[in-house]
Write an enzyme that holds these catalytic residues in place. Structure first.
Site, PDB file in Angstrom:
ATOM      1  N   HIS A  24      12.068  -2.100 -11.901  1.00 58.50           N
ATOM      2  CA  HIS A  24      11.882  -3.307 -11.919  1.00 58.50           C
ATOM      3  C   HIS A  24      11.812  -3.981 -10.582  1.00 58.50           C
ATOM      4  CE1 HIS A  24      13.480  -7.552 -13.639  1.00 58.50           C
ATOM      5  NE2 HIS A  24      12.422  -7.676 -12.819  1.00 58.50           N
TER       6      HIS A  24
ATOM      7  N   HIS B  69       1.022  -1.411   0.035  1.00 56.89           N
ATOM      8  CA  HIS B  69      -0.120   0.101  -0.177  1.00 56.89           C
ATOM      9  C   HIS B  69       1.067   1.247   0.031  1.00 56.89           C
ATOM     10  CE1 HIS B  69       0.913   0.742   4.240  1.00 56.89           C
ATOM     11  NE2 HIS B  69       1.015  -0.419   4.507  1.00 56.89           N
TER      12      HIS B  69
HETATM   13  C1  LIG Z   1      24.576  -7.251  -6.507  1.00 59.23           C
HETATM   14  C2  LIG Z   1      24.817  -7.926  -8.049  1.00 59.23           C
HETATM   15  C3  LIG Z   1      24.459  -6.660  -8.963  1.00 59.23           C
HETATM   16  C4  LIG Z   1      26.515  -7.932  -8.150  1.00 59.23           C
HETATM   17  O1  LIG Z   1      26.566  -8.532  -9.364  1.00 59.23           O
HETATM   18  P1  LIG Z   1      28.289  -8.495  -9.876  1.00 59.23           P
HETATM   19  O2  LIG Z   1      28.949  -7.091  -9.852  1.00 59.23           O
HETATM   20  O3  LIG Z   1      28.203  -9.252 -11.064  1.00 59.23           O
HETATM   21  O4  LIG Z   1      28.775  -9.332  -8.877  1.00 59.23           O
HETATM   22  P2  LIG Z   1      29.688 -10.884  -8.561  1.00 59.23           P
HETATM   23  O5  LIG Z   1      28.501 -11.936  -9.134  1.00 59.23           O
HETATM   24  O6  LIG Z   1      30.853 -10.739  -9.561  1.00 59.23           O
HETATM   25  O7  LIG Z   1      29.918 -11.191  -7.165  1.00 59.23           O
HETATM   26  C5  LIG Z   1      30.959 -10.271  -6.384  1.00 59.23           C
HETATM   27  C6  LIG Z   1      30.845 -10.885  -5.165  1.00 59.23           C
HETATM   28  O8  LIG Z   1      29.634 -10.276  -4.534  1.00 59.23           O
HETATM   29  C7  LIG Z   1      29.047 -11.381  -3.771  1.00 59.23           C
HETATM   30  N1  LIG Z   1      27.734 -10.953  -4.176  1.00 59.23           N
HETATM   31  C8  LIG Z   1      26.973 -10.929  -5.410  1.00 59.23           C
HETATM   32  N2  LIG Z   1      25.630 -10.749  -5.431  1.00 59.23           N
HETATM   33  C9  LIG Z   1      25.521 -10.607  -3.862  1.00 59.23           C
HETATM   34  C10 LIG Z   1      24.468 -10.470  -3.186  1.00 59.23           C
HETATM   35  N3  LIG Z   1      22.983 -10.342  -3.802  1.00 59.23           N
HETATM   36  N4  LIG Z   1      24.314 -10.688  -1.922  1.00 59.23           N
HETATM   37  C11 LIG Z   1      25.629 -10.975  -1.243  1.00 59.23           C
HETATM   38  N5  LIG Z   1      26.803 -10.966  -2.023  1.00 59.23           N
HETATM   39  C12 LIG Z   1      26.457 -10.799  -3.252  1.00 59.23           C
HETATM   40  C13 LIG Z   1      29.679 -12.536  -4.673  1.00 59.23           C
HETATM   41  O9  LIG Z   1      29.440 -13.740  -3.747  1.00 59.23           O
HETATM   42  C14 LIG Z   1      31.129 -12.215  -4.819  1.00 59.23           C
HETATM   43  O10 LIG Z   1      31.440 -12.452  -3.689  1.00 59.23           O
HETATM   44  P3  LIG Z   1      33.227 -12.995  -3.656  1.00 59.23           P
HETATM   45  O11 LIG Z   1      34.114 -11.985  -4.501  1.00 59.23           O
HETATM   46  O12 LIG Z   1      33.515 -13.226  -2.306  1.00 59.23           O
HETATM   47  O13 LIG Z   1      33.217 -14.291  -4.418  1.00 59.23           O
HETATM   48  C15 LIG Z   1      24.053  -9.071  -8.510  1.00 59.23           C
HETATM   49  O14 LIG Z   1      24.817 -10.210  -7.741  1.00 59.23           O
HETATM   50  C16 LIG Z   1      22.660  -8.992  -8.053  1.00 59.23           C
HETATM   51  O15 LIG Z   1      22.252  -9.503  -7.063  1.00 59.23           O
HETATM   52  N6  LIG Z   1      21.985  -8.717  -8.922  1.00 59.23           N
HETATM   53  C17 LIG Z   1      20.530  -8.684  -9.202  1.00 59.23           C
HETATM   54  C18 LIG Z   1      19.880 -10.097 -10.048  1.00 59.23           C
HETATM   55  C19 LIG Z   1      18.447 -10.082 -10.058  1.00 59.23           C
HETATM   56  O16 LIG Z   1      18.004  -9.962  -9.191  1.00 59.23           O
HETATM   57  N7  LIG Z   1      18.136 -10.605 -11.396  1.00 59.23           N
HETATM   58  C20 LIG Z   1      16.749 -10.642 -11.719  1.00 59.23           C
HETATM   59  C21 LIG Z   1      16.438 -11.104 -12.963  1.00 59.23           C
HETATM   60  S1  LIG Z   1      14.646 -11.180 -13.201  1.00 59.23           S
END
Ligand SMILES: CC(C)(COP(=O)(O)OP(=O)(O)OC[C@H]1O[C@@H](n2cnc3c(N)ncnc32)[C@H](O)[C@@H]1OP(=O)(O)O)[C@@H](O)C(=O)NCCC(=O)NCCS
Length: 213
Positions: free
Chosen positions: A146, A137
């Site tokens: 998104h 709400h």
């Molecule tokens: C946060 C985010 C943007 C980071 O993406 P990225 O820059 O590609 O990060 P990486 O996958 O290279 O991860 C880097 C580090 O952060 C950590 N990490 C990534 N996402 C995380 C999250 N959501 N929570 C906690 N840690 C996270 C990884 O484990 C990694 O840790 P390490 O260096 O110790 O191995 C991404 O993981 C995310 O959560 N995106 C949202 C995706 C989503 O919701 N998609 C929906 C599709 S409909």
């Protein structure tokens, strides 16, 4: 039964879900447009009839156009281009979603299966409330937001333009999330998030300390 034709810009994964949703929501024909055309000419049972340029010149042949590009900034740019060209930009709501009669959906917003948008929520143009997500709400979402699958916004949350709330994230009631911010998968957001900052974790903290993304 009246025939209704919907143009869907973006033939990627999100586009497939939007096309499927639109069929169930009563649109009788879906035609895709994607800038990978003519290399990509079909997606599942649907035809890809051109790219953005072709859509801009033929949108009047459709009863509606929806931009189904996952990237928020790109989706918003395309939506504004089509709006400027006079395209009809309906909201698409899955018949298995709940949208309160007291909520407002901006043009081109989509609410997918099992999602909920509760009373007095106001969504801007081109928002995505993805599968099983909820917007409670009095929330106010800017254009191009998104809310990913399974993410939940408590009451009166404000989300700035083109911000992205990741899969399964939870946002405490009353929190303000800045324009272009990203909330990572599974985060629990209990305080405000500045513009263009990415936060992750429980409780959510800036990702890569000090670095605005
Ligand atoms: C946060 C985010 C943007 C980071 O993406 P990225 O820059 O590609 O990060 P990486 O996958 O290279 O991860 C880097 C580090 O952060 C950590 N990490 C990534 N996402 C995380 C999250 N959501 N929570 C906690 N840690 C996270 C990884 O484990 C990694 O840790 P390490 O260096 O110790 O191995 C991404 O993981 C995310 O959560 N995106 C949202 C995706 C989503 O919701 N998609 C929906 C599709 S409909």
């Amino acid at each position: 039964v009246r025939q209704s034709r919907l143009a869907v810009l973006g033939a990627g994964g999100h586009g497939k879900v939007v096309a499927d949703t639109a069929r169930r929501a009563g649109w009788t024909e879906v035609v895709f447009f994607d800038d990978r055309w003519p290399d990509v000419r079909c997606v599942g049972p649907w035809v890809v009839a051109g790219g953005t340029a072709e859509l801009l010149s033929t949108h009047h042949e459709f009863d509606g156009t929806v931009v189904a590009v996952g990237d928020n900034a790109r989706r918003l740019a395309r939506l504004r281009e089509l709006s400027g060209a006079g395209a009809t930009l309906p909201a698409v709501v899955d018949p298995g979603a709940f949208v309160s009669a007291h909520a407002t959906l901006g043009p081109g917003s989509v609410v997918l299966a099992a999602a909920a948008v509760n009373a007095f929520a106001v969504l801007g143009a081109g928002c995505i409330v993805n599968t099983g997500a909820s917007v409670d709400h009095d929330c106010v979402l800017g254009d191009g937001v998104h809310v990913s699958p399974g993410a939940h916004l408590g009451g009166s949350v404000r989300v700035g333009e083109a911000a992205w709330i990741g899969l399964g994230a939870a946002v405490r009631d009353g929190v303000v999330i800045g324009c272009g911010a990203t909330v990572g998968v599974g985060a629990a957001v209990v305080g405000d998030v500045p513009e263009r900052v990415t936060v992750v974790g429980v409780p959510a903290k800036p990702f890569r300390a000090g670095q605005a993304r």
